[in-house]
Structures are given as structure tokens and as C-alpha cells.
Write an enzyme that holds these catalytic residues in place. Structure first.
Site, PDB file in Angstrom:
ATOM      1  N   GLY A  58       0.783  -1.238   0.000  1.00 50.92           N
ATOM      2  CA  GLY A  58       0.000   0.000   0.000  1.00 50.92           C
ATOM      3  C   GLY A  58       0.808   1.277   0.000  1.00 50.92           C
ATOM      4  CE  LYS A  59       6.540   0.396  -2.044  1.00 49.68           C
ATOM      5  NZ  LYS A  59       6.034  -1.001  -2.042  1.00 49.68           N
ATOM      6  CE  LYS A  70       7.230   2.730  -7.582  1.00 50.98           C
ATOM      7  NZ  LYS A  70       6.494   2.123  -6.459  1.00 50.98           N
ATOM      8  CG  ASP A  98       2.878   1.680  -7.961  1.00 50.45           C
ATOM      9  OD1 ASP A  98       1.677   1.376  -7.840  1.00 50.45           O
ATOM     10  OD2 ASP A  98       3.803   0.943  -7.562  1.00 50.45           O
ATOM     11  CD  GLU A 151       4.665   4.363  -4.606  1.00 53.64           C
ATOM     12  OE1 GLU A 151       4.382   3.151  -4.741  1.00 53.64           O
ATOM     13  OE2 GLU A 151       4.077   5.274  -5.214  1.00 53.64           O
ATOM     14  N   GLY A 152       9.001   4.455  -2.656  1.00 52.16           N
ATOM     15  CA  GLY A 152       9.954   3.409  -2.951  1.00 52.16           C
ATOM     16  C   GLY A 152       9.359   2.308  -3.806  1.00 52.16           C
ATOM     17  N   GLY A 204       9.007  -1.975  -3.751  1.00 55.71           N
ATOM     18  CA  GLY A 204       9.230  -3.172  -2.954  1.00 55.71           C
ATOM     19  C   GLY A 204       9.481  -2.843  -1.492  1.00 55.71           C
ATOM     20  CG  ASN A 260      -2.766  -0.200   3.240  1.00 53.93           C
ATOM     21  OD1 ASN A 260      -3.822   0.418   3.256  1.00 53.93           O
ATOM     22  ND2 ASN A 260      -2.370  -0.890   2.187  1.00 53.93           N
ATOM     23  N   PRO A 304      -7.993   2.343   6.047  1.00 46.49           N
ATOM     24  CG  PRO A 304      -9.985   3.307   6.750  1.00 46.49           C
ATOM     25  CD  PRO A 304      -8.600   3.658   6.311  1.00 46.49           C
TER      26      PRO A 304
END
Length: 236
Positions: A14-15, A37, A54, A122-123, A125, A182, A211
Site C-alpha cells: 500500500g505504499k 518514484k 504507481d 515512493e519506494g 518493494g 494499511n 481502511p
């Protein structure tokens, strides 16, 4: 400039949802926000373009123009390295004969940093996923020096993954902004017990429980805004 580096305990935790919710939080505060990213895998052809889900989500929730220059945000700044096969970045790069360069990613980061109020990175993995001969994802986060937000996907095995990830981040002495739980389903057995265990063992702050199925447009509401926007979240 404010910003965060969103890391996960694993792939598929959930990143992206959390990163996009952070961008929504930036927008609601009336600030200019951009997403990045540095490396992504799993690109597919959409018409005449190669896209990654993503990356597209980050673009959707970020500003579409540079704050000072006024032009569109260059794709190669948002995502310096993108690969088609949905495999580990260093393996995808090797398959395509590419060396992932930390200086290239850091240069893109600096350009974005100069053109926004807040940058959400955002990473890919998990925390220690290899990126090639120059290091792993934690090494890259160390280079960027943004406060890290760890996303824990609530599922069987997440306790061990989360504690090992936090230990790795402590070992690298990365700046820490907190963690997000998450929800990956609606029927996880002992979800409350897992959450209680994580709260007792992970360093704070606990930034919130995301949620299952909540869109980023609403996801920002479950994040602890006071902890996110405290004075120590300002970086150079």
C-alpha cells in the site's frame, strides 16, 4: 521544503495509496506538491505510451506543473528508471542492459525539490530491495535524507516484516517520520491484536490505520496531520 520517503515492509503493502494520500494532504493545505518514484517495474503499453500504475497515481494526485518554472513536470524527473517486467528493479535493469545510477536519481530529486513546497517519494518493494551495484532502497533513502514513513500491510507475517524493516532503518540512521498500518483485507484474523503488537514494538508516531478500499482522496483524513506537519518535518 517538506517531504517524505514512503517505504514499505514488502511489495504490495500500500505504499502508493499512502503516498497519494500524503499528496492529498499537501493539496488540502494549499501547498504545491509533487510525487516521485525513482525506480518502477511493471510498465505496460497503453496506446502509444508505456505506463506504470504507481507512477500514474502519483501524477494524478500531484500538481501537474512546476511551481517556479511553470512548465509541465518532466517524466524523467518523476520516474528516472522504469522497466517493463514486474520483477525486482536490479533484475529488470540487468535484463534491459541498464545500470541504475544513484547520481541520476538524486539529480532528479534535487530538481523536483527546487520546484515544489512538498515532495513525496515512493519506494519500490521493501526497505532493502536491491537497486544494483550502488546499493539498495534504504541507501537511496539515506541519500535523499527525507523523513521515512514506513507502510505496514496488515496481513499474516507483517509483524516480523515490520520489525525487521524498522530495525534496518534504525541501523542506517534514517530520519523517521512514523508508520502507517494499511488494511489489505476486511477479514484478517487478529487484526486488532497485530495492530496492538505493532504499536507496542515499533517506534512512534503511529500515523494512522488506512481502511481497506479507501481512496486517497479520503485517505488523508485517517492520517495524523499534527504528527505529519510538525516543525521537525522541515528538511533542506
Amino acid at each position: 521544503m517538506r517531504g517524505w520517503f514512503v517505504l514499505g515492509t514488502d511489495t504490495g503493502v500500500g505504499k502508493s495509496r499512502v503516498a497519494c494520500a500524503l499528496l492529498e494532504s499537501v493539496r488540502r493545505r494549499g501547498l504545491h506538491g509533487l510525487g516521485m518514484k525513482p525506480v518502477a517495474t511493471g510498465f505496460f503499453r497503453q496506446g502509444d505510451r508505456w505506463v506504470n500504475e504507481d507512477v500514474e497515481q502519483l501524477k494524478q494526485h500531484a500538481d501537474s506543473t512546476l511551481k517556479h518554472s511553470g512548465g509541465p513536470v518532466p517524466e524523467e524527473w518523476i520516474n528516472p528508471y522504469g522497466f517493463e517486467p514486474p520483477i525486482a528493479p536490479h533484475l529488470a535493469a540487468r535484463r534491459q542492459g541498464v545500470d541504475i545510477s544513484f547520481p541520476v536519481m538524486h539529480a532528479a530529486y534535487r530538481r523536483l525539490q527546487e520546484e515544489t513546497d512538498c515532495l513525496v517519494v515512493e519506494g519500490a518493494g521493501g526497505v532493502l530491495v536491491p537497486l544494483g551495484v550502488e546499493g539498495d532502497l534504504a541507501d537511496l533513502a539515506q541519500r535523499f535524507a527525507l523523513p521515512v514513513i514506513l507502510v505496514v500491510g496488515l496481513r499474516l507475517g507483517c509483524l516480523n516484516h515490520a520489525l525487521l524493516s524498522a530495525e534496518a532503518l534504525r541501523h542506517r540512521q534514517l530520519p523517521w517520520a512514523g508508520w502507517v498500518a494499511n488494511c489489505l483485507s476486511t477479514d484478517l484474523e487478529e487484526e486488532e491484536g497485530q495492530l496492538e503488537t505493532l504499536q507496542a514494538r515499533l517506534p512512534g508516531p503511529f500515523l494512522g490505520r488506512y481502511p481497506y478500499g479507501m481512496p486517497p482522496e479520503l485517505g488523508y483524513t485517517v492520517l495524523d496531520q499534527k504528527s505529519l506537519w510538525g516543525p521537525d518535518r522541515l528538511v533542506g
